[in-house]
Structure formats: structure tokens, C-alpha cells
Design a protein around this motif. Structure first.
Motif, PDB file in Angstrom:
ATOM      1  N   LYS A  46     -10.323  -7.680   4.318  1.00  0.00           N
ATOM      2  CA  LYS A  46     -10.022  -7.416   2.908  1.00  0.00           C
ATOM      3  C   LYS A  46     -10.512  -8.542   2.004  1.00  0.00           C
ATOM      4  CE  LYS A  46      -6.368  -5.501   1.369  1.00  0.00           C
ATOM      5  NZ  LYS A  46      -4.977  -5.141   1.027  1.00  0.00           N
ATOM      6  N   ASP A  84      -1.340   0.269   7.219  1.00  0.00           N
ATOM      7  CA  ASP A  84      -1.687   1.418   8.057  1.00  0.00           C
ATOM      8  C   ASP A  84      -2.757   1.033   9.074  1.00  0.00           C
ATOM      9  OD1 ASP A  84       0.121   3.029   6.680  1.00  0.00           O
ATOM     10  OD2 ASP A  84      -1.404   3.726   5.259  1.00  0.00           O
ATOM     11  N   ASP A  91     -14.451  -0.138   8.129  1.00  0.00           N
ATOM     12  CA  ASP A  91     -14.601   1.302   7.940  1.00  0.00           C
ATOM     13  C   ASP A  91     -13.268   1.972   7.602  1.00  0.00           C
ATOM     14  OD1 ASP A  91     -17.311   1.125   8.410  1.00  0.00           O
ATOM     15  OD2 ASP A  91     -17.165   1.741  10.509  1.00  0.00           O
ATOM     16  N   ARG A  92     -12.200   1.580   8.275  1.00  0.00           N
ATOM     17  CA  ARG A  92     -10.894   2.200   8.047  1.00  0.00           C
ATOM     18  C   ARG A  92     -10.329   1.837   6.681  1.00  0.00           C
ATOM     19  NH1 ARG A  92      -9.188   4.915  12.736  1.00  0.00           N
ATOM     20  NH2 ARG A  92      -7.207   5.407  11.755  1.00  0.00           N
ATOM     21  N   ASP A 142     -11.727   1.779   4.001  1.00  0.00           N
ATOM     22  CA  ASP A 142     -12.283   2.637   2.957  1.00  0.00           C
ATOM     23  C   ASP A 142     -11.269   3.702   2.530  1.00  0.00           C
ATOM     24  OD1 ASP A 142     -14.722   1.330   2.868  1.00  0.00           O
ATOM     25  OD2 ASP A 142     -15.693   2.730   4.259  1.00  0.00           O
ATOM     26  N   THR A 143     -10.430   4.121   3.482  1.00  0.00           N
ATOM     27  CA  THR A 143      -9.517   5.236   3.199  1.00  0.00           C
ATOM     28  C   THR A 143      -8.057   4.947   3.533  1.00  0.00           C
ATOM     29  OG1 THR A 143      -9.946   6.176   5.393  1.00  0.00           O
ATOM     30  CG2 THR A 143     -11.328   6.961   3.568  1.00  0.00           C
ATOM     31  N   GLU A 144      -7.766   3.791   4.137  1.00  0.00           N
ATOM     32  CA  GLU A 144      -6.396   3.507   4.564  1.00  0.00           C
ATOM     33  C   GLU A 144      -5.906   2.191   3.972  1.00  0.00           C
ATOM     34  OE1 GLU A 144      -5.628   4.041   8.800  1.00  0.00           O
ATOM     35  OE2 GLU A 144      -7.465   5.235   8.923  1.00  0.00           O
ATOM     36  N   ARG A 145      -4.584   2.077   3.862  1.00  0.00           N
ATOM     37  CA  ARG A 145      -3.965   0.855   3.345  1.00  0.00           C
ATOM     38  C   ARG A 145      -3.881  -0.211   4.435  1.00  0.00           C
ATOM     39  NH1 ARG A 145       1.392   3.538   1.288  1.00  0.00           N
ATOM     40  NH2 ARG A 145       1.838   2.558   3.263  1.00  0.00           N
TER      41      ARG A 145
END
Length: 82
Positions: A77, A53, A44-45, A47-50
Motif C-alpha cells: 500500500k 481483507d 493485484d488483490r 485493486d478490489t479489496e481492503r
């Protein structure tokens, strides 16, 4: 179809596992949560974070060591559907 975006591998006792999944038995033992929970959180994370991070978030918010956090993120990933 699975409800998980990335499914944890089934690791048989005594089986030689390579790559990030080789950390999974230790992660479960050390942090007391199934790897599938970590994979779901990370999917889930991402989707919006590198990558780094998300590693930092696992370390600061959940107390994972760097190697364990990086293994989870790398596995997710590599296995996220396109």
C-alpha cells in the motif's frame, strides 16, 4: 521499467531495516517463497479489496501469521504507484 507494480527492496545482510520490510527476511525463510511473489499477489488483490481483507486472505489461504501478512500488505500500500 519493472514488470512488478511494487518492487521488493534489496536487503543487505547486517543492514538495519525499519518498517514492514524488516519482516521480509523472516517471511522468505518461514514460507519458502520470495517476497516479490507475495508483493505481486497483494498488489493485484488491493485493486478490489481492503487492507484487512487481503491480510485475512494471506492468513487463511496461505498460512501467513498476522504480522507477516500485515507487513506485506502495508508495504504494498505504501509503495503502489498513484
Amino acid at each position: 521499467m519493472s514488470e512488478h507494480r511494487v518492487v521488493a527492496p534489496t536487503i543487505v545482510a547486517g543492514e538495519k531495516v525499519k518498517g514492514p520490510a524488516s519482516y521480509f527476511p523472516s517471511i522468505e525463510k518461514t514460507y519458502g517463497r520470495p517476497v516479490q511473489e507475495w508483493l505481486d499477489l497483494v498488489a493485484d488483490r488491493l485493486d478490489t479489496e481492503r487492507h484487512m481483507d487481503v491480510v485475512a486472505w494471506l492468513k487463511t489461504e496461505h498460512g501467513l501469521g498476522h504480522g507477516h501478512a500485515n507487513a506485506i500488505v502495508a508495504y504494498v500500500k505504501a509503495n503502489l504507484p498513484s
